[in-house]
Design a protein around this motif. Structure first.
Motif, PDB file in Angstrom:
ATOM      1  N   LEU A 152       0.823  -1.204   0.000  1.00  0.00           N
ATOM      2  CA  LEU A 152       0.000   0.000   0.000  1.00  0.00           C
ATOM      3  C   LEU A 152       0.862   1.260   0.000  1.00  0.00           C
ATOM      4  CD1 LEU A 152      -2.716  -1.091   2.588  1.00  0.00           C
ATOM      5  CD2 LEU A 152      -3.067  -0.743   0.132  1.00  0.00           C
ATOM      6  N   ALA A 153       2.032   1.188   0.656  1.00  0.00           N
ATOM      7  CA  ALA A 153       2.918   2.353   0.728  1.00  0.00           C
ATOM      8  C   ALA A 153       3.779   2.501  -0.515  1.00  0.00           C
ATOM      9  CB  ALA A 153       3.814   2.245   1.970  1.00  0.00           C
ATOM     10  N   GLU A 154       4.171   1.367  -1.135  1.00  0.00           N
ATOM     11  CA  GLU A 154       5.048   1.377  -2.309  1.00  0.00           C
ATOM     12  C   GLU A 154       4.452   0.502  -3.414  1.00  0.00           C
ATOM     13  OE1 GLU A 154       7.494   3.149  -2.959  1.00  0.00           O
ATOM     14  OE2 GLU A 154       8.361   3.868  -1.090  1.00  0.00           O
ATOM     15  N   PRO A 155       3.324   0.905  -4.000  1.00  0.00           N
ATOM     16  CA  PRO A 155       2.691   0.061  -5.026  1.00  0.00           C
ATOM     17  C   PRO A 155       3.581  -0.157  -6.254  1.00  0.00           C
ATOM     18  CG  PRO A 155       1.671   2.245  -4.956  1.00  0.00           C
ATOM     19  CD  PRO A 155       2.561   2.147  -3.756  1.00  0.00           C
ATOM     20  N   GLY A 156       4.526   0.739  -6.501  1.00  0.00           N
ATOM     21  CA  GLY A 156       5.423   0.575  -7.643  1.00  0.00           C
ATOM     22  C   GLY A 156       6.293  -0.659  -7.549  1.00  0.00           C
ATOM     23  N   HIS A 157       6.526  -1.158  -6.325  1.00  0.00           N
ATOM     24  CA  HIS A 157       7.313  -2.376  -6.150  1.00  0.00           C
ATOM     25  C   HIS A 157       6.524  -3.620  -6.550  1.00  0.00           C
ATOM     26  CE1 HIS A 157      10.247  -0.639  -2.888  1.00  0.00           C
ATOM     27  NE2 HIS A 157      10.164   0.107  -3.972  1.00  0.00           N
ATOM     28  N   HIS A 158       5.199  -3.483  -6.627  1.00  0.00           N
ATOM     29  CA  HIS A 158       4.347  -4.662  -6.805  1.00  0.00           C
ATOM     30  C   HIS A 158       3.274  -4.392  -7.861  1.00  0.00           C
ATOM     31  CE1 HIS A 158       6.149  -6.156  -3.039  1.00  0.00           C
ATOM     32  NE2 HIS A 158       6.012  -4.914  -2.623  1.00  0.00           N
ATOM     33  N   PRO A 159       3.667  -4.267  -9.128  1.00  0.00           N
ATOM     34  CA  PRO A 159       2.674  -3.968 -10.171  1.00  0.00           C
ATOM     35  C   PRO A 159       1.582  -5.021 -10.269  1.00  0.00           C
ATOM     36  CG  PRO A 159       4.808  -4.599 -11.122  1.00  0.00           C
ATOM     37  CD  PRO A 159       5.023  -4.370  -9.672  1.00  0.00           C
ATOM     38  N   LEU A 198      -0.013  -6.293  -7.936  1.00  0.00           N
ATOM     39  CA  LEU A 198      -1.010  -6.083  -6.883  1.00  0.00           C
ATOM     40  C   LEU A 198      -1.798  -4.788  -7.079  1.00  0.00           C
ATOM     41  CD1 LEU A 198       1.082  -7.096  -3.710  1.00  0.00           C
ATOM     42  CD2 LEU A 198      -0.579  -8.498  -4.959  1.00  0.00           C
ATOM     43  N   GLN A 199      -1.680  -4.196  -8.275  1.00  0.00           N
ATOM     44  CA  GLN A 199      -2.294  -2.893  -8.497  1.00  0.00           C
ATOM     45  C   GLN A 199      -3.791  -2.911  -8.219  1.00  0.00           C
ATOM     46  OE1 GLN A 199      -0.454  -0.009  -9.311  1.00  0.00           O
ATOM     47  NE2 GLN A 199      -2.378   0.859  -8.626  1.00  0.00           N
ATOM     48  N   GLY A 200      -4.486  -3.959  -8.670  1.00  0.00           N
ATOM     49  CA  GLY A 200      -5.925  -4.038  -8.445  1.00  0.00           C
ATOM     50  C   GLY A 200      -6.259  -4.135  -6.967  1.00  0.00           C
ATOM     51  N   TRP A 201      -5.484  -4.950  -6.231  1.00  0.00           N
ATOM     52  CA  TRP A 201      -5.722  -5.097  -4.794  1.00  0.00           C
ATOM     53  C   TRP A 201      -5.467  -3.781  -4.079  1.00  0.00           C
ATOM     54  CZ3 TRP A 201      -2.480  -4.530  -0.539  1.00  0.00           C
ATOM     55  CH2 TRP A 201      -2.989  -4.987   0.673  1.00  0.00           C
ATOM     56  N   VAL A 202      -4.359  -3.109  -4.417  1.00  0.00           N
ATOM     57  CA  VAL A 202      -4.010  -1.834  -3.777  1.00  0.00           C
ATOM     58  C   VAL A 202      -5.105  -0.798  -4.033  1.00  0.00           C
ATOM     59  CG1 VAL A 202      -2.411   0.120  -3.847  1.00  0.00           C
ATOM     60  CG2 VAL A 202      -1.525  -2.221  -3.796  1.00  0.00           C
ATOM     61  N   THR A 203      -5.572  -0.712  -5.274  1.00  0.00           N
ATOM     62  CA  THR A 203      -6.604   0.262  -5.620  1.00  0.00           C
ATOM     63  C   THR A 203      -7.891  -0.001  -4.839  1.00  0.00           C
ATOM     64  OG1 THR A 203      -5.691   0.492  -7.853  1.00  0.00           O
ATOM     65  CG2 THR A 203      -7.959   1.236  -7.513  1.00  0.00           C
ATOM     66  N   GLY A 204      -8.276  -1.277  -4.744  1.00  0.00           N
ATOM     67  CA  GLY A 204      -9.492  -1.622  -4.024  1.00  0.00           C
ATOM     68  C   GLY A 204      -9.415  -1.299  -2.547  1.00  0.00           C
ATOM     69  N   VAL A 205      -8.282  -1.631  -1.911  1.00  0.00           N
ATOM     70  CA  VAL A 205      -8.126  -1.364  -0.479  1.00  0.00           C
ATOM     71  C   VAL A 205      -8.074   0.135  -0.220  1.00  0.00           C
ATOM     72  CG1 VAL A 205      -6.563  -1.591   1.495  1.00  0.00           C
ATOM     73  CG2 VAL A 205      -7.018  -3.570   0.028  1.00  0.00           C
ATOM     74  N   THR A 206      -7.309   0.846  -1.033  1.00  0.00           N
ATOM     75  CA  THR A 206      -7.156   2.293  -0.838  1.00  0.00           C
ATOM     76  C   THR A 206      -8.488   3.016  -0.975  1.00  0.00           C
ATOM     77  OG1 THR A 206      -4.902   2.162  -1.717  1.00  0.00           O
ATOM     78  CG2 THR A 206      -5.916   4.341  -1.617  1.00  0.00           C
ATOM     79  N   ALA A 207      -9.314   2.555  -1.908  1.00  0.00           N
ATOM     80  CA  ALA A 207     -10.585   3.232  -2.166  1.00  0.00           C
ATOM     81  C   ALA A 207     -11.530   3.160  -0.965  1.00  0.00           C
ATOM     82  CB  ALA A 207     -11.257   2.627  -3.394  1.00  0.00           C
ATOM     83  N   ARG A 208     -11.467   2.080  -0.202  1.00  0.00           N
ATOM     84  CA  ARG A 208     -12.406   1.948   0.921  1.00  0.00           C
ATOM     85  C   ARG A 208     -11.747   2.160   2.284  1.00  0.00           C
ATOM     86  NH1 ARG A 208     -11.518  -3.516  -0.724  1.00  0.00           N
ATOM     87  NH2 ARG A 208     -10.777  -4.848   0.991  1.00  0.00           N
ATOM     88  N   LEU A 209     -10.506   2.643   2.271  1.00  0.00           N
ATOM     89  CA  LEU A 209      -9.777   2.828   3.529  1.00  0.00           C
ATOM     90  C   LEU A 209     -10.281   4.050   4.286  1.00  0.00           C
ATOM     91  CD1 LEU A 209      -7.424   1.267   4.862  1.00  0.00           C
ATOM     92  CD2 LEU A 209      -5.864   2.963   3.891  1.00  0.00           C
ATOM     93  N   ASP A 210     -10.508   3.871   5.557  1.00  0.00           N
ATOM     94  CA  ASP A 210     -10.920   4.985   6.404  1.00  0.00           C
ATOM     95  C   ASP A 210      -9.808   6.035   6.469  1.00  0.00           C
ATOM     96  OD1 ASP A 210     -12.680   6.120   8.679  1.00  0.00           O
ATOM     97  OD2 ASP A 210     -10.700   5.930   9.608  1.00  0.00           O
TER      98      ASP A 210
END
Length: 368
Positions: A32-39, A41-53
């Motif tokens: 979540l902090a360095e999405p560039g390291h894990h291309p 996981l882009q879909g997972w990162v986007t989904g989590v970030t969108a609903r994060l409090d």
């Protein structure tokens, strides 16, 4: 460069493979902090970030130095339990209970790992026990920004309170997004752990490590595991054990916990190894050096288009045959040339596939 683990005298039953929910949560926070390291996981990162409090997102920033630029050993607390044979918990709560068992000295020392303490691999003073180390640590924290400085000051002034804050934060992460992620990943990680354990029992440590990564090698005669990394370190299992922890979210990172007094841990991407073995750090260095020379760069322009003999290259580039041979030898040693014979002539050509992979190989090498 490498990280070496002395395993002389290590008994087979002291080698364990087990997933860790807390270690996987650290990988989730890093992604979540360095999405560039894990291309991937882009879909997972986007989904989590969108609903994060938003409040939880702010708390992530408050302590992100624990998982952004380094992977704090706090996320593998079982390694710090005396005896050197403890295993990760089956649940995040059990892992956090292990974290609570670490002493304040251990907790602060591991949390302040970003200070690049010279005592990481050997005994020495810590930020809690030595004013000079404390001052240096706070200076480094200040250089990284006011948030990190405030967290570091709070941690060293009141370790129990900060430990409680961290536990609550990690529990809130579990509730917000990690419980769903872990429920999807734990079966894959458990299956990988069973596979590695089966290899250990049937074929031995060498085969199990080979399945972890081609960057991990066992020298049975020397009683040493060598992990090929752009880092240097040394540790030993001693009277304790060796722990292998698979991760699904951590690829391409291959971490080695080699803190003095802690059980050595290999934290590796789950799977059956790389489809094609990545080059070693030494090979990567040779390739980058080979391509950095301006004359060889010009030669590569010709060799990428067609196959040439040594004399043809000498004529094209206005050089002597011995000079061309020396440059070709450097490129060939780096694994960047293919050669084939045509009658009495030897033809050289650039391995375009190897050169095309160099960017991703370099990135994987520095992130390994």
């Amino acid at each position: 460069m490498s990280v070496d683990i002395d395993v002389s005298g290590l008994r087979p039953e002291r080698v364990s493979v087990a997933p860790s929910p807390l270690a996987e949560l650290s990988m989730a926070l890093h992604a979540l902090a360095e999405p560039g390291h894990h291309p991937g996981l882009q879909g997972w990162v986007t989904g989590v970030t969108a609903r994060l409090d938003p409040h939880l997102a702010d708390r992530m920033c408050e302590a992100d130095f624990l998982w952004r630029s380094t992977f704090s050993d706090l996320f593998l607390p079982c390694a710090g339990i005396p005896g050197g044979t403890a295993l990760p918990g089956a649940t995040l709560g059990e892992d956090l209970d292990l974290l609570d068992k670490l002493s304040d000295e251990q907790f602060v020392d591991a949390a302040m790992e970003f200070a690049c303490s010279l005592c990481y691999g050997r005994p020495g003073p810590t930020a809690l026990s030595d004013p000079a180390v404390r001052h240096r640590t706070l200076e480094l924290a200040a250089a990284r920004g006011p948030r990190q400085l405030r967290f570091s000051e709070r941690l060293m002034a009141d370790p129990p309170r900060t430990r409680a804050w961290l536990r609550r934060f990690l529990e809130d992460c579990e509730e917000a997004f990690f419980a769903d992620t872990w429920s999807q990943l734990r079966h894959q990680l458990a299956a990988d752990a069973r596979h590695k354990t089966d290899l250990l029992r049937r074929r031995g440590l060498g085969e199990a490590l080979a399945s972890v990564s081609s960057a991990v090698r066992l020298d049975e005669a020397a009683g040493r595991i060598t992990v090929d990394k752009l880092a240097q370190g040394r540790t030993a299992t001693g009277d304790g054990g060796l722990l292998l922890v698979p991760t699904s979210l951590g690829r391409p990172h291959l971490m080695v916990l080699h803190r003095f007094g802690w059980q050595p841990v290999l934290h590796y991407p789950a799977g059956s190894g790389e489809p094609t073995a990545p080059p070693s750090v030494e090979q990567l260095t040779l390739r980058l050096a080979a391509l950095s020379h301006p004359v060889r760069m010009r030669m590569c322009r010709s060799l990428a288009r067609s196959a040439f003999t040594t004399s043809e290259l000498a004529q094209v580039h206005g050089m002597t045959a011995p000079e061309v041979s020396r440059h070709l030898s450097t490129l060939k040693k780096a694994g960047l040339l293919t050669t084939r014979r045509r009658g009495r002539y030897v033809l050289h050509q650039l391995d375009v596939t190897a050169v095309a992979r160099l960017g991703s190989d370099f990135l994987e090498g520095i992130l390994r």
